[in-house]
Design a protein around this motif. Structure first.
Motif, PDB file in Angstrom:
ATOM      1  N   ILE A 182       0.895  -1.073   0.010  1.00 29.92           N
ATOM      2  CA  ILE A 182      -0.046  -0.018   0.094  1.00 29.92           C
ATOM      3  C   ILE A 182       0.942   1.193   0.012  1.00 29.92           C
ATOM      4  CG2 ILE A 182      -1.893   1.189   1.236  1.00 29.92           C
ATOM      5  CD1 ILE A 182      -2.503  -1.486   2.593  1.00 29.92           C
ATOM      6  N   ALA A 183       0.700   1.976  -0.792  1.00 25.19           N
ATOM      7  CA  ALA A 183       1.741   3.155  -1.222  1.00 25.19           C
ATOM      8  C   ALA A 183       0.956   4.379  -1.443  1.00 25.19           C
ATOM      9  CB  ALA A 183       2.707   2.758  -2.011  1.00 25.19           C
ATOM     10  N   THR A 184       1.354   5.720  -0.890  1.00 25.63           N
ATOM     11  CA  THR A 184       0.962   6.816  -1.313  1.00 25.63           C
ATOM     12  C   THR A 184       1.959   7.332  -2.208  1.00 25.63           C
ATOM     13  OG1 THR A 184      -0.255   7.037   0.866  1.00 25.63           O
ATOM     14  CG2 THR A 184       0.174   9.123  -0.554  1.00 25.63           C
ATOM     15  N   VAL A 185       1.577   8.070  -3.424  1.00 24.73           N
ATOM     16  CA  VAL A 185       2.518   8.314  -4.273  1.00 24.73           C
ATOM     17  C   VAL A 185       2.208   9.894  -4.578  1.00 24.73           C
ATOM     18  CG1 VAL A 185       2.873   5.926  -5.285  1.00 24.73           C
ATOM     19  CG2 VAL A 185       1.057   7.270  -6.395  1.00 24.73           C
ATOM     20  N   ALA A 186       3.292  10.572  -5.385  1.00 25.93           N
ATOM     21  CA  ALA A 186       3.083  11.937  -5.937  1.00 25.93           C
ATOM     22  C   ALA A 186       2.412  11.953  -6.752  1.00 25.93           C
ATOM     23  CB  ALA A 186       4.622  12.533  -5.866  1.00 25.93           C
ATOM     24  N   GLU A 187       1.885  13.092  -7.457  1.00 22.82           N
ATOM     25  CA  GLU A 187       0.975  13.192  -8.514  1.00 22.82           C
ATOM     26  C   GLU A 187       1.777  12.746 -10.105  1.00 22.82           C
ATOM     27  OE1 GLU A 187      -1.039  16.926 -10.954  1.00 22.82           O
ATOM     28  OE2 GLU A 187      -1.145  16.895  -8.682  1.00 22.82           O
ATOM     29  N   ASP A 188       2.919  13.053  -9.719  1.00 26.44           N
ATOM     30  CA  ASP A 188       4.010  12.706 -11.171  1.00 26.44           C
ATOM     31  C   ASP A 188       4.397  11.264 -10.996  1.00 26.44           C
ATOM     32  OD1 ASP A 188       5.816  13.447  -9.153  1.00 26.44           O
ATOM     33  OD2 ASP A 188       7.095  14.518 -10.303  1.00 26.44           O
ATOM     34  N   TRP A 189       3.929  10.238 -10.145  1.00 24.67           N
ATOM     35  CA  TRP A 189       4.649   8.924 -10.054  1.00 24.67           C
ATOM     36  C   TRP A 189       4.259   8.200 -11.063  1.00 24.67           C
ATOM     37  CZ3 TRP A 189       1.742   4.434  -9.899  1.00 24.67           C
ATOM     38  CH2 TRP A 189       2.260   3.529  -9.680  1.00 24.67           C
ATOM     39  N   PRO A 190       4.868   7.450 -11.683  1.00 32.14           N
ATOM     40  CA  PRO A 190       6.271   7.075 -11.475  1.00 32.14           C
ATOM     41  C   PRO A 190       7.208   8.041 -12.054  1.00 32.14           C
ATOM     42  CG  PRO A 190       5.521   5.465 -12.984  1.00 32.14           C
ATOM     43  CD  PRO A 190       4.406   6.643 -12.896  1.00 32.14           C
ATOM     44  N   ARG A 191       8.266   8.619 -11.498  1.00 31.03           N
ATOM     45  CA  ARG A 191       9.171   9.298 -11.986  1.00 31.03           C
ATOM     46  C   ARG A 191      10.520   8.159 -12.341  1.00 31.03           C
ATOM     47  NH1 ARG A 191       9.663  12.656  -6.356  1.00 31.03           N
ATOM     48  NH2 ARG A 191       7.499  13.528  -6.706  1.00 31.03           N
ATOM     49  N   SER A 192      11.337   9.019 -13.157  1.00 26.77           N
ATOM     50  CA  SER A 192      12.505   7.967 -13.825  1.00 26.77           C
ATOM     51  C   SER A 192      13.742   8.176 -12.858  1.00 26.77           C
ATOM     52  CB  SER A 192      12.900   8.826 -15.174  1.00 26.77           C
ATOM     53  OG  SER A 192      11.893   8.510 -15.911  1.00 26.77           O
ATOM     54  N   LEU A 193      14.224   7.158 -12.628  1.00 28.72           N
ATOM     55  CA  LEU A 193      15.676   7.048 -11.720  1.00 28.72           C
ATOM     56  C   LEU A 193      16.800   7.527 -12.607  1.00 28.72           C
ATOM     57  CD1 LEU A 193      14.969   3.862  -9.982  1.00 28.72           C
ATOM     58  CD2 LEU A 193      14.537   6.151  -8.983  1.00 28.72           C
ATOM     59  N   THR A 194      17.913   7.938 -11.878  1.00 27.67           N
ATOM     60  CA  THR A 194      18.939   8.106 -12.403  1.00 27.67           C
ATOM     61  C   THR A 194      19.798   6.784 -12.718  1.00 27.67           C
ATOM     62  OG1 THR A 194      20.258   8.025 -10.505  1.00 27.67           O
ATOM     63  CG2 THR A 194      19.735  10.233 -10.898  1.00 27.67           C
ATOM     64  N   PRO A 195      20.730   6.551 -13.632  1.00 30.11           N
ATOM     65  CA  PRO A 195      21.377   5.425 -13.930  1.00 30.11           C
ATOM     66  C   PRO A 195      21.864   4.679 -12.685  1.00 30.11           C
ATOM     67  CG  PRO A 195      22.001   6.870 -15.508  1.00 30.11           C
ATOM     68  CD  PRO A 195      21.280   7.600 -14.483  1.00 30.11           C
ATOM     69  N   GLU A 196      22.307   5.384 -11.722  1.00 27.83           N
ATOM     70  CA  GLU A 196      22.824   4.711 -10.437  1.00 27.83           C
ATOM     71  C   GLU A 196      21.666   4.510  -9.752  1.00 27.83           C
ATOM     72  OE1 GLU A 196      23.560   8.113 -11.352  1.00 27.83           O
ATOM     73  OE2 GLU A 196      25.704   7.548 -12.237  1.00 27.83           O
TER      74      GLU A 196
END
Length: 112
Positions: A58-72
């Motif tokens: 169960i998660a609460t996420v931001a409006e712009d979820w899912p965001r991209s991750l950096t390569p690291e």
């Protein structure tokens, strides 16, 4: 505006593996780069609940979820997923490459 999302996943039905999976998710046990990546994706809050070998996230996420991750961050996320593969199995109806399956809300008390 934040919203809530839920996902399901099954664990391998083995008491020792389930105990090890829980230890891997105990407070302070998840790799710091993984929790940082979870937050970077737009998760504001997350809980995982277990009943026997079934997990529900169960998660609460931001409006712009899912965001991209950096390569690291993506590399750390991939290493964690590989480490967790030994414990997890897909739901019976999931695609072969799908682990955490999105759940659909079918009831809300405040809408009744």
């Amino acid at each position: 505006m934040a919203r809530r999302v839920c996902f399901a996943l099954d664990l391998v039905d083995d008491a020792d593996l389930i105990a090890a999976y829980e230890r891997a998710h105990a407070p302070g046990a998840v790799w710091p780069e993984v929790t940082a990546g979870i937050r970077a994706k737009g998760f504001l809050d997350m809980e995982i609940w277990r009943a026997a070998d079934r997990l529900v996230m169960i998660a609460t996420v931001a409006e712009d979820w899912p965001r991209s991750l950096t390569p690291e961050q993506a590399a750390a996320d991939d290493r964690w997923e590989v480490a967790m593969d030994a414990f997890q199995r897909p739901l019976p109806h999931a695609a072969a490459t799908e682990k955490w399956v999105p759940m659909a809300r079918i009831f809300a008390l405040d809408e009744q």
